[in-house]
Design a protein around this motif. Structure first.
Motif: not given
Lengths: 331, 331
Positions: A1, A43-50, A52-53, A57, A60, A88, A90
């Motif tokens: 990705m 076809d980029f979508s941002p990494n949500r873990m990065a 969030s870190l 927060h 979720i 937006g 989960s």
DNA sequence: GTTGTAGCTGAAATCGATTTCAGGTAGCGT
DNA sequence: ACGCTACCTGAAATCGATTTCAGCTACAAC
């Protein structure tokens, strides 16, 4: 990705600019265009873990409920999910099974996962938020309240519902009305049984008999056993108010087993069972707006997540008594 | 919340060592003790977002199902959650509502959130994994399979169940047995109806009538409408095999509305409705091991997450025909 | 005494985003 | 012309863990 750096390289801008495009701050038009172009090409979508870190927060929400196989909570979950998803977020589903240890486990998880917020049905009056407790963490209680009352809550008019249910049994001509409620240490249980007690008091020629009040566990077998015990009394009741849907099933089971029909024995159940509609149980059902409860809870939570700092709010939604036959062939 | 650096400082070791203690690699006894001491003094628990970012996958599993208010999927969810939780994973619940767009949204989410894996019920035969498709991403399909068959799957013996259900109606003496199944583009629907077709063929004096086969939507109203349409035929069927639980409810509703009882009209339903047990619906029910399906799916998924690279596996679990009266007062 | 090996340890790089900070440029008013 | 905003931009720090790499120690073998 793909990462934001690859996008930046392709668009010939810095990663910071890409981030700004992503988050809608000031960037010149031509760069916005180049970045968007690059994003779609890769076809980029941002990494949500990065994300969030960095943001501290995640997107979720934890939903902690005692029993996912109870249709009431299923509907609540549905209501929560609809609202959360539109914003937006989960929803992580957490079954506490009504146990403090499970509950504590999930609250810990929510904390160490930096979840955006928690919607929960506290397992008992002794429940606490533990390490999740903090002024800037969003929390909404559903159906019951935790020991400290310092959070938002979405409740139903438990007392009134218990009263109305009992009342309707008296109106149907029954005179010895018992009550099967949940655990004594759950606020919801107590309020519902107090509704029953008050309705009994209001009845001129009858004192509420304390041995007509049974504490069970909000589950099928508990309801069934409780009714069985009531039948063993000297002067057995001729009707019963059951404080939740599953215990209601237990009661109907026990009646069926004894060959007793609801035309001879009054039953009022607080909380409905979807898909039961085609069977004429003969029981009076008090409908709870489960899905709406979930939706309202999610909305309150989102407001807190957005930073609202008003004092704790409590929303009370209303139940609705369905006439004894309305649950036949409806829907 | 404390970080690993604070723990390191307090224990007078490096952050790396703390990490090693957390993950159980070689560290001398005294340092392990010091670190553990510091951890408990600070009430530290590791930040899962940071961990996930570094490890490139989170401890979260997505469960994508078409309808969380269908008790079948609720039980599946329960089974998944039990196994996942025991292994330290949380489950994010995703309602696709049977729509490809919703499904795609959640698969995207799972990808950009680097979730550990996905367990899903593909919305239709046209479903694809989209950007979540990748050799090192863990995926298990439940109940149905996606178009490319390259993933693990947990299924039930749909064909056989359809056959057995139909067979049982013939055995009860009915001769014109119709079938109400799900959408024509869902594998599960087709297999179940083919079971029906085969059972009809096996019946010597009867050809399966194609107008006795109805495709509906696996929902209550669809089942009800389908039965209504069957009644409108010249030679209406005298029994019906219904391919899922909710449509079964619809069928029973319609029969009740028409004042017809199951002693005069044969009904066999594939999939049960928990808590229905106390009512004598008179319908034959084919029980599906929903919770077990969820459990098995979670186990397969965890194996993939752990790195298993065997070719795709398919587990088929067995349904069980309950005699027409066994659903009365059981449980 | 030298070499080799195994086991610990910490410094520093890394994961992929966001955000601060420090310019740089352009436009406007005086 | 000069100074002032206002607006853009990129370099670099940051979030909090894991993991690589290289160094260190201790002990055994020769």
């Amino acid at each position: 990705m793909a990462t934001i750096y690859e996008v930046a390289a392709r668009a010939e801008v810095s990663p910071a600019t890409v981030s700004r495009v992503l988050n809608g701050t000031n960037v010149s038009e031509d760069k916005v265009a180049r970045v968007k172009q690059a994003i779609s090409e890769l076809d980029f979508s941002p990494n949500r873990m990065a994300r969030s870190l960095r943001r501290q927060h995640s997107q979720i929400i934890a939903l902690i409920i005692p029993d996912i196989e109870n249709p009431f909570f299923t509907s609540v979950a549905r209501g929560v999910e609809d609202v959360a998803q539109a914003a937006g977020y989960s929803v992580v589903l957490c079954n506490s099974d009504g146990e403090l240890s499970q509950e504590a486990y999930y609250l810990d998880l929510a904390a160490s996962d930096n979840m955006a917020g928690v919607i929960w049905t506290p397992a008992s009056a002794a429940s606490t938020l533990g390490r999740f407790h903090s002024p800037d963490r969003a929390v909404v209680a559903i159906d019951r309240r935790p020991s400290g009352r310092e959070t938002d809550a979405v409740l139903v008019d438990n007392h009134r519902a218990g009263f109305a249910a009992t009342q309707s049994l008296f109106n149907q001509g029954y005179s010895r009305v018992a009550c099967i409620t949940g655990p004594a240490d759950v606020e919801t249980s107590v309020l519902r049984s107090e509704g029953w007690r008050e309705a009994c008091r209001a009845h001129p020629d009858l004192q509420p008999r304390e041995d007509y009040l049974r504490y069970a566990d909000f589950r099928v077998d508990g309801g069934r056993a409780a009714l069985s015990a009531l039948f063993a009394l000297d002067l057995a009741p001729d009707a019963v108010f059951v404080a939740n849907n599953l215990m209601g099933v237990g009661v109907l089971q026990e009646l069926t087993a004894r060959g007793i029909t609801t035309s001879h024995y009054g039953v009022a159940i607080l909380g409905d069972l979807p898909y039961f509609s085609f069977t004429a149980t003969g029981a009076t059902v008090i409908d709870l707006p489960a899905r709406e409860i979930g939706g309202v809870a999610a909305r309150l939570l989102l407001e807190r997540i957005a930073g609202l700092t008003d004092p704790p709010r409590t929303e009370v939604l209303h139940s609705r008594v369905l006439p004894a036959q309305a649950n036949v062939i409806s829907r």
